[in-house]
Design an enzyme around this catalytic site. Structure first.
Site, PDB file in Angstrom:
ATOM      1  N   PHE A  12      10.964  34.200 -46.862  1.00  0.00           N
ATOM      2  CA  PHE A  12      10.509  32.814 -47.018  1.00  0.00           C
ATOM      3  C   PHE A  12      11.681  31.877 -47.375  1.00  0.00           C
ATOM      4  CE2 PHE A  12       8.772  30.161 -50.713  1.00  0.00           C
ATOM      5  CZ  PHE A  12       8.539  29.039 -49.935  1.00  0.00           C
ATOM      6  N   ILE A  13      12.341  32.139 -48.491  1.00  0.00           N
ATOM      7  CA  ILE A  13      13.415  31.231 -48.909  1.00  0.00           C
ATOM      8  C   ILE A  13      14.675  31.450 -48.059  1.00  0.00           C
ATOM      9  CG2 ILE A  13      14.853  30.459 -50.855  1.00  0.00           C
ATOM     10  CD1 ILE A  13      12.569  31.343 -52.730  1.00  0.00           C
ATOM     11  N   ASP A  32      18.791  41.492 -43.331  1.00  0.00           N
ATOM     12  CA  ASP A  32      17.429  41.751 -43.816  1.00  0.00           C
ATOM     13  C   ASP A  32      17.040  43.178 -43.454  1.00  0.00           C
ATOM     14  OD1 ASP A  32      15.235  39.347 -44.663  1.00  0.00           O
ATOM     15  OD2 ASP A  32      14.425  41.353 -44.328  1.00  0.00           O
ATOM     16  N   SER A  80       7.645  39.445 -56.444  1.00  0.00           N
ATOM     17  CA  SER A  80       6.339  39.571 -57.085  1.00  0.00           C
ATOM     18  C   SER A  80       6.386  40.336 -58.405  1.00  0.00           C
ATOM     19  CB  SER A  80       5.295  40.207 -56.161  1.00  0.00           C
ATOM     20  OG  SER A  80       4.110  40.465 -56.888  1.00  0.00           O
ATOM     21  N   SER A 119      15.178  34.152 -61.510  1.00  0.00           N
ATOM     22  CA  SER A 119      13.753  33.836 -61.682  1.00  0.00           C
ATOM     23  C   SER A 119      13.436  33.217 -63.035  1.00  0.00           C
ATOM     24  CB  SER A 119      12.927  35.104 -61.518  1.00  0.00           C
ATOM     25  OG  SER A 119      11.583  34.849 -61.869  1.00  0.00           O
ATOM     26  N   TYR A 143       9.913  43.036 -63.095  1.00  0.00           N
ATOM     27  CA  TYR A 143      10.574  42.114 -62.157  1.00  0.00           C
ATOM     28  C   TYR A 143      11.483  41.094 -62.858  1.00  0.00           C
ATOM     29  CZ  TYR A 143      11.008  38.337 -58.713  1.00  0.00           C
ATOM     30  OH  TYR A 143      11.489  37.353 -57.895  1.00  0.00           O
ATOM     31  N   LYS A 147      15.523  40.682 -62.404  1.00  0.00           N
ATOM     32  CA  LYS A 147      16.179  39.431 -61.974  1.00  0.00           C
ATOM     33  C   LYS A 147      17.189  38.959 -63.024  1.00  0.00           C
ATOM     34  CE  LYS A 147      15.079  38.372 -57.943  1.00  0.00           C
ATOM     35  NZ  LYS A 147      16.017  37.815 -56.967  1.00  0.00           N
ATOM     36  N   ASN A 172       8.599  29.064 -59.278  1.00  0.00           N
ATOM     37  CA  ASN A 172       7.476  29.121 -58.320  1.00  0.00           C
ATOM     38  C   ASN A 172       7.671  28.271 -57.070  1.00  0.00           C
ATOM     39  OD1 ASN A 172       6.320  29.881 -61.129  1.00  0.00           O
ATOM     40  ND2 ASN A 172       4.868  30.673 -59.633  1.00  0.00           N
ATOM     41  N   ASP A 275       1.722  38.704 -66.981  1.00  0.00           N
ATOM     42  CA  ASP A 275       1.760  37.306 -66.545  1.00  0.00           C
ATOM     43  C   ASP A 275       2.289  36.432 -67.678  1.00  0.00           C
ATOM     44  OD1 ASP A 275       1.262  35.732 -64.395  1.00  0.00           O
ATOM     45  OD2 ASP A 275      -0.878  35.476 -64.751  1.00  0.00           O
TER      46      ASP A 275
HETATM   47  C1  UD1 Z   1       6.494  33.670 -58.999  1.00  0.00           C
HETATM   48  C2  UD1 Z   1       7.140  34.455 -57.863  1.00  0.00           C
HETATM   49  C3  UD1 Z   1       8.314  35.220 -58.388  1.00  0.00           C
HETATM   50  C4  UD1 Z   1       9.256  34.229 -59.040  1.00  0.00           C
HETATM   51  C5  UD1 Z   1       8.524  33.481 -60.152  1.00  0.00           C
HETATM   52  C6  UD1 Z   1       9.386  32.394 -60.743  1.00  0.00           C
HETATM   53  C7  UD1 Z   1       5.844  35.273 -55.975  1.00  0.00           C
HETATM   54  C8  UD1 Z   1       4.825  36.236 -55.485  1.00  0.00           C
HETATM   55  N1  UD1 Z   1       6.155  35.347 -57.287  1.00  0.00           N
HETATM   56  O1  UD1 Z   1       5.931  34.553 -59.965  1.00  0.00           O
HETATM   57  O2  UD1 Z   1       8.979  35.874 -57.337  1.00  0.00           O
HETATM   58  O3  UD1 Z   1      10.356  34.907 -59.572  1.00  0.00           O
HETATM   59  O4  UD1 Z   1       7.391  32.828 -59.595  1.00  0.00           O
HETATM   60  O5  UD1 Z   1       9.713  31.482 -59.775  1.00  0.00           O
HETATM   61  O6  UD1 Z   1       6.352  34.463 -55.226  1.00  0.00           O
HETATM   62  N2  UD1 Z   1      -2.725  33.936 -59.670  1.00  0.00           N
HETATM   63  C9  UD1 Z   1      -4.092  33.792 -59.640  1.00  0.00           C
HETATM   64  N3  UD1 Z   1      -4.746  34.286 -58.562  1.00  0.00           N
HETATM   65  C10 UD1 Z   1      -4.128  34.922 -57.533  1.00  0.00           C
HETATM   66  C11 UD1 Z   1      -2.730  35.059 -57.572  1.00  0.00           C
HETATM   67  C12 UD1 Z   1      -2.051  34.548 -58.668  1.00  0.00           C
HETATM   68  O7  UD1 Z   1      -4.694  33.242 -60.562  1.00  0.00           O
HETATM   69  O8  UD1 Z   1      -4.814  35.343 -56.586  1.00  0.00           O
HETATM   70  C13 UD1 Z   1      -2.000  33.396 -60.830  1.00  0.00           C
HETATM   71  C14 UD1 Z   1      -1.112  34.428 -61.509  1.00  0.00           C
HETATM   72  O9  UD1 Z   1      -1.842  35.213 -62.398  1.00  0.00           O
HETATM   73  C15 UD1 Z   1      -0.082  33.516 -62.158  1.00  0.00           C
HETATM   74  C16 UD1 Z   1       0.039  32.336 -61.196  1.00  0.00           C
HETATM   75  O10 UD1 Z   1      -1.119  32.383 -60.384  1.00  0.00           O
HETATM   76  O11 UD1 Z   1      -0.540  33.065 -63.407  1.00  0.00           O
HETATM   77  C17 UD1 Z   1       1.249  32.425 -60.303  1.00  0.00           C
HETATM   78  O12 UD1 Z   1       1.287  33.725 -59.755  1.00  0.00           O
HETATM   79  P1  UD1 Z   1       2.289  34.125 -58.569  1.00  0.00           P
HETATM   80  O13 UD1 Z   1       2.169  33.151 -57.474  1.00  0.00           O
HETATM   81  O14 UD1 Z   1       2.065  35.559 -58.276  1.00  0.00           O
HETATM   82  O15 UD1 Z   1       3.720  33.844 -59.188  1.00  0.00           O
HETATM   83  P2  UD1 Z   1       4.469  34.255 -60.556  1.00  0.00           P
HETATM   84  O16 UD1 Z   1       3.949  35.517 -61.133  1.00  0.00           O
HETATM   85  O17 UD1 Z   1       4.489  33.040 -61.428  1.00  0.00           O
END
Ligand code: UD1
Length: 318
Positions: A12-13, A32, A80, A119, A143, A147, A172, A275
């Protein structure tokens, strides 16, 4: 002429950075292993850069990939937080061994500068907002530990070997090309895809926890600026790359539902282990060091992202 190596160029990035460098007229090599990267992210770029199939866990192949390179943008990773809980060993070898092998390849090749995808998850759940780079990291899941280890390695290779390393702590990042249909997909792509299919997204926890969601274009701009900044401003340093705002999962769900004309409520489930609660960055260090300015707002980023998924995945729409 300088040669740039983008690791994770099909991701992606990485694919957006590869594209930006090509558009700037640079000589680019990309590597890659297609474990999480996608060939379709590169289709429009084939012939315009040198592609090298390479897994950073292979030290010899990595050394070869670095030969003749001046600048590296290190985006390759097994992303992730959630995936790293399920399979910490694979994340560990990809993220820590892979980064170490790359640094060794860079050292042997005499690479000048590496910009590394770090991260924001490294901050963990400590008190104090917004997050500043001077805070002591408190990573929770494997993770973020991996990082953060990469950041320490970057700093070490600057101090010991003089490679100008710059770590960008991404907050994010979201936007077009993020994989939407994996259990480990980032929340934004996942929610958009689910809503398009008429499925109710699941929010883990109360939904009042938040993220500093950052549109991809801002992250790409930060990379290009970090490449060009004077060494005394950036070498061996860590910078937040974000918008400098916090948006809750509930708010994000509401905006996406409106943009996608989705009328069902979310499903609430137990919070995910590992989380973090809140994430919000202070972006003044990046602003001062290399003029970073998040030109695309959260709302505008959401609009652009939804439009892209609608066009790209029209066939899945409910
Ligand atoms: C993300 C990145 C990670 C990066 C970090 C900081 C991804 C997958 N993860 O982690 O690589 O290092 O940001 O930039 O790109 N959630 C829900 N429902 C879902 C999925 C997620 O509620 O179906 C919530 C999660 O519990 C979390 C939030 O959404 O609280 C964000 O989750 P996610 O998008 O997986 O990212 P991060 O864990 O924050």
């Amino acid at each position: 002429m300088a040669r740039y190596l983008v690791t994770g160029c099909a991701g992606f990035i990485g694919s957006w950075i590869t594209q930006a460098l090509i558009e700037r007229g640079e000589t680019v090599r990309g590597l890659d292993n297609f474990e999480t990267g996608k060939r379709e992210n590169l289709e429009h770029l084939y012939g315009k850069f040198e592609f090298v199939p390479c897994d950073l866990r292979d030290p010899e192949a990595t050394i070869r990939a670095c030969e003749g390179v001046d600048f590296i943008l290190h985006e390759a990773a097994r992303p992730s937080v959630f995936r790293s809980l399920a399979d910490p060993r694979t994340s560990h070898t990809a993220n820590i061994d892979g980064t170490f092998n790359l640094l060794e390849g860079a050292r042997l090749a005499g690479v000048k500068r590496i910009v590394y995808a770090a991260s924001s998850s490294a901050y963990g759940n400590q008190p104090g907002f917004p997050r500043r780079e001077s805070m002591v990291p408190m990573p929770i899941a494997p993770y973020p530990v991996q990082k953060l280890t990469g950041e320490f390695y970057m700093k070490s290779y600057w101090q010991i070997y003089g490679i100008e390393t710059v770590s960008l702590r991404y907050f994010n990042i979201f936007g077009p090309r993020q994989v939407p249909n994996s259990p480990y997909s980032a929340v934004m792509a996942k929610f958009i895809f689910q809503m398009m299919r008429g499925e109710r997204p699941t929010i883990f926890g109360s939904g009042e926890h938040s993220r500093d969601f950052t549109y991809i274009e801002n992250a790409v701009a930060a990379n290009l600026q970090a490449l060009e900044a004077a060494a005394e401003k950036v070498a061996g340093r860590v910078f937040n790359v974000a918008c400098g705002e916090r948006h809750s999962l509930n708010e994000t769900f509401r905006i996406l539902a409106e943009l996608l004309d989705f009328h069902e409520p979310p499903i609430y489930a137990e919070a995910r282990k590992g989380d973090i609660e809140t994430s919000e960055a202070d972006i003044s260090a990046a602003r001062e060091a290399f003029g970073y300015d998040p030109g695309v707002s959260f709302e505008e980023g959401l609009r652009r992202t939804v439009e892209w998924y609608k066009a790209q995945y029209a066939a899945v729409a409910a």
